[in-house]
Scaffold this active site. Structure first.
Site, short mmCIF file in Angstrom:
data_model
loop_
_atom_site.label_atom_id
_atom_site.label_comp_id
_atom_site.label_asym_id
_atom_site.label_seq_id
_atom_site.Cartn_x
_atom_site.Cartn_y
_atom_site.Cartn_z
N THR A 268 -0.66 5.80 -3.41
CA THR A 268 -0.84 4.35 -3.28
C THR A 268 -2.12 4.00 -2.54
O THR A 268 -2.54 4.74 -1.63
CB THR A 268 0.35 3.74 -2.52
OG1 THR A 268 0.03 2.38 -2.18
CG2 THR A 268 0.65 4.47 -1.23
N TYR B 178 5.24 2.60 4.52
CA TYR B 178 5.14 2.95 3.11
C TYR B 178 3.91 3.82 2.86
O TYR B 178 4.00 4.92 2.29
CB TYR B 178 5.09 1.67 2.26
CG TYR B 178 4.78 1.94 0.82
CD1 TYR B 178 5.65 2.69 0.03
CD2 TYR B 178 3.60 1.47 0.24
CE1 TYR B 178 5.35 2.96 -1.30
CE2 TYR B 178 3.31 1.73 -1.09
CZ TYR B 178 4.18 2.47 -1.85
OH TYR B 178 3.88 2.75 -3.16
#
Ligand code: UDP
Length: 327
Positions: free
Chosen positions: A121, A145
């Site tokens: 990501t 995250y």
């Protein structure tokens, strides 16, 4: 012909994974899908694809599949993906995204599977100092995250030095849109991502929407993101698979369209394309959001030969709207 090995897709019933499975089938590959259906739908997996209901972090379950089927590569999508949830519940994110991935990678090594494609990501960059972001820029995630994914990149780098494994860590920017042929899209009614929310608002499935933060250091004060079409993203994974098969060394690569749009600009495009002027409420910032994330995609273009076809935001929104209408 019967020697062709399988491509194991974790999270293959989910939003991105279901587009991946379609792309693999179209390319003549033989996908296998693992999914626990916590976010995915069984109906998103084509009937001809072997489907295994379970947890990708369960070594016995995954090991049995790898014993039964010769697997050439794992494409690992299954993960928890909501930034504010990761702030509220970091241990769940580290368990699913990091600890379970470690188990999966161990299964890959034990079964001598040569290639691994990892859904990383743009959140690994945190608040990048230079935009567009190139892969060699420092990683400094600002939310759990991003950290939960960055640790997997580190594991892969170490494992690939110690074992005969080559990998591609693909750092996604903001994935959106739906299959241009209308066969797949984002089905989850509780999705939290911007374009999905805006499209639901346009179709009257929710009473308007909220903008989280209008005091960021950007032109209109809302966050800037780089939106990449989900089918282009799936194609990049095929390109990465073929790159690794061709003997390409492990690589880390951004997947974005290299164009930034603010939250308010995205909402304007959704209003224009849908023809609906839905209610928009300006709210305070949401936890964990960086102001601006825009990719350089030069590496994906040159190393993988990737060419995004549906990058234009209007096309992304049109496809997302068409899918949402049909749900
Ligand atoms: N966002 C928003 N309203 C929403 C959903 C998202 O203003 O209902 C903003 C969010 O704060 C962020 C951007 O849209 O600035 C993209 O968020 P999203 O959750 O789609 O993806 P992320 O960048 O967090 O992975």
């Amino acid at each position: 012909m019967s020697q062709q090995r399988h491509i194991l897709v974790t999270g293959g019933a989910g939003y991105i994974g279901s587009h991946m499975t379609l792309a693999l089938l179209a390319a003549g590959e033989r996908p296998l899908v693992i999914d626990d259906l916590s976010a995915g739908l069984r109906s998103a997996v084509p009937a001809e694809v072997p489907f295994f209901l379970g947890d990708f972090g369960n070594a016995d379950f995954v090991g049995e599949i790898m014993d039964r089927y010769p697997v050439e590569a794992v494409i690992h999508f299954a993960a928890s993906v909501v930034v504010p949830d990761s702030v509220a519940n970091p241990l769940a994110y580290y368990a699913n995204n990091t600890v379970n991935a470690r188990t999966l990678i161990e299964c890959v090594v034990r079964h001598a599977i040569p290639h691994f494609v990892f859904s990383s990501t743009a959140a690994v960059y945190g608040e990048p100092e230079v935009t567009p972001v190139v892969e060699d820029q420092a990683t400094d995630p600002i939310n759990p995250y991003g950290r939960s994914k960055l640790m997997v990149e580190w594991m892969l780098a170490d494992v690939a030095k110690a074992h005969p494994l080559s990998y591609a860590a693909l750092r996604y920017f903001n994935v959106a849109g739906a299959d241009p042929q209308g066969r797949a899209g984002q089905s989850s009614p509780n999705a939290t991502h911007l374009i999905k929310i805006a499209v639901q608002a346009a179709l009257g499935k929710r009473a308007g929407m909220e903008v989280y933060g209008t005091d960021y250091p950007t032109a209109d004060g809302s966050c800037i993101r780089d939106y990449v079409h989900v089918s282009d993203l799936a194609q990049a994974h095929l390109d990465a698979l073929n790159y690794l098969r061709g003997g390409g060394p492990s690589l880390t690569c951004n997947l974005g369209d290299a164009t930034g749009y603010s939250v308010l600009e995205v909402i304007d495009v959704v209003k224009r394309v849908s023809g609906v002027d839905f209610d928009v409420r300006l709210k305070p910032r949401r936890a964990g959001d960086p102001a601006t994330l825009v990719a350089s995609n030069q590496r994906a273009r040159t190393m993988l030969g990737w060419t995004p076809r549906y990058g234009d935001l209007e096309t992304i929104v049109r496809h997302a709207l068409a899918w949402e209408r049909g749900l």
